[in-house]
Design a protein around this motif. Structure first.
Motif, PDB file in Angstrom:
ATOM      1  N   TRP A 218      15.004  63.976 111.766  1.00 16.42           N
ATOM      2  CA  TRP A 218      16.030  63.092 111.227  1.00 16.42           C
ATOM      3  C   TRP A 218      16.171  63.296 109.721  1.00 16.42           C
ATOM      4  O   TRP A 218      15.176  63.411 109.014  1.00 16.42           O
ATOM      5  CB  TRP A 218      15.669  61.628 111.491  1.00 16.42           C
ATOM      6  CG  TRP A 218      16.730  60.694 111.046  1.00 16.42           C
ATOM      7  CD1 TRP A 218      17.848  60.344 111.731  1.00 16.42           C
ATOM      8  CD2 TRP A 218      16.792  59.985 109.797  1.00 16.42           C
ATOM      9  NE1 TRP A 218      18.599  59.466 110.995  1.00 16.42           N
ATOM     10  CE2 TRP A 218      17.975  59.232 109.794  1.00 16.42           C
ATOM     11  CE3 TRP A 218      15.966  59.935 108.676  1.00 16.42           C
ATOM     12  CZ2 TRP A 218      18.349  58.436 108.734  1.00 16.42           C
ATOM     13  CZ3 TRP A 218      16.334  59.135 107.625  1.00 16.42           C
ATOM     14  CH2 TRP A 218      17.513  58.402 107.654  1.00 16.42           C
TER      15      TRP A 218
ATOM     16  N   PHE B 112      10.025  61.655 108.458  1.00 15.77           N
ATOM     17  CA  PHE B 112      11.288  61.579 109.187  1.00 15.77           C
ATOM     18  C   PHE B 112      11.861  62.974 109.426  1.00 15.77           C
ATOM     19  O   PHE B 112      12.425  63.245 110.488  1.00 15.77           O
ATOM     20  CB  PHE B 112      12.301  60.702 108.447  1.00 15.77           C
ATOM     21  CG  PHE B 112      12.057  59.236 108.660  1.00 15.77           C
ATOM     22  CD1 PHE B 112      12.414  58.630 109.854  1.00 15.77           C
ATOM     23  CD2 PHE B 112      11.463  58.469 107.678  1.00 15.77           C
ATOM     24  CE1 PHE B 112      12.190  57.288 110.071  1.00 15.77           C
ATOM     25  CE2 PHE B 112      11.228  57.120 107.882  1.00 15.77           C
ATOM     26  CZ  PHE B 112      11.592  56.522 109.080  1.00 15.77           C
ATOM     27  N   TRP B 113      11.706  63.854 108.471  1.00 17.65           N
ATOM     28  CA  TRP B 113      12.156  65.232 108.659  1.00 17.65           C
ATOM     29  C   TRP B 113      11.370  65.896 109.790  1.00 17.65           C
ATOM     30  O   TRP B 113      11.913  66.701 110.540  1.00 17.65           O
ATOM     31  CB  TRP B 113      12.003  66.034 107.381  1.00 17.65           C
ATOM     32  CG  TRP B 113      12.999  65.705 106.311  1.00 17.65           C
ATOM     33  CD1 TRP B 113      14.051  64.848 106.398  1.00 17.65           C
ATOM     34  CD2 TRP B 113      13.023  66.238 105.001  1.00 17.65           C
ATOM     35  NE1 TRP B 113      14.729  64.812 105.212  1.00 17.65           N
ATOM     36  CE2 TRP B 113      14.113  65.665 104.330  1.00 17.65           C
ATOM     37  CE3 TRP B 113      12.228  67.135 104.310  1.00 17.65           C
ATOM     38  CZ2 TRP B 113      14.447  65.965 103.021  1.00 17.65           C
ATOM     39  CZ3 TRP B 113      12.545  67.437 103.001  1.00 17.65           C
ATOM     40  CH2 TRP B 113      13.644  66.858 102.370  1.00 17.65           C
TER      41      TRP B 113
END
Length: 133
Positions: free
Chosen positions: A101, A96-97
């Protein structure tokens, strides 16, 4: 007699004095992620040895299984299982990073707690299934 140099009069780094830097939960999670990565590498050698003993026949497997079923073998397997689930959860968090996000401090802390909870719950579930099914 020792001579003082200009470097002797310099103030220490504020990070060394603890004036500005506060240890963060996310820093701890990062350190644990690295440690579990190393632990998984070592634990995978244990799993490979188990498979080799299994392929070597019943006598070799029995000798190896004595150690896996002993308390210290169970602790190693439990730790390896937790490291695997933690590393999995934190790896998903990193994905996600990668898409941008979750960099906000509050989100990073919440997802960090979620990773810890996920790893503990999944480890408990894996061991419950292993022992009761």
């Amino acid at each position: 007699m020792t001579m003082k140099t200009p470097a002797d009069n310099r103030p220490m780094s504020p990070f060394m004095l603890g004036q500005y830097y506060r240890f963060q939960f996310t820093s701890l999670l990062s350190i644990i992620h690295r440690i579990t990565g190393v632990g998984l590498s070592v634990g995978t050698l244990l799993v490979a040895a188990w498979l080799i003993a299994l392929a070597a026949g019943p006598q070799v497997y029995q000798q190896f299984a004595v150690h896996l079923t002993a308390w210290y073998g169970q602790v190693l397997l439990f730790g390896w299982t937790w490291a695997l689930t933690y590393h999995l959860g934190n790896g998903i968090r990193h994905l996600f990073w990668d898409i941008g996000w979750g960099f906000d401090i509050k989100v990073a802390e919440k997802t960090g707690y979620a990773v810890v909870a996920f790893s503990l719950l999944l480890t408990a579930a894996v061991w419950a299934v292993a022992y009761f099914l």
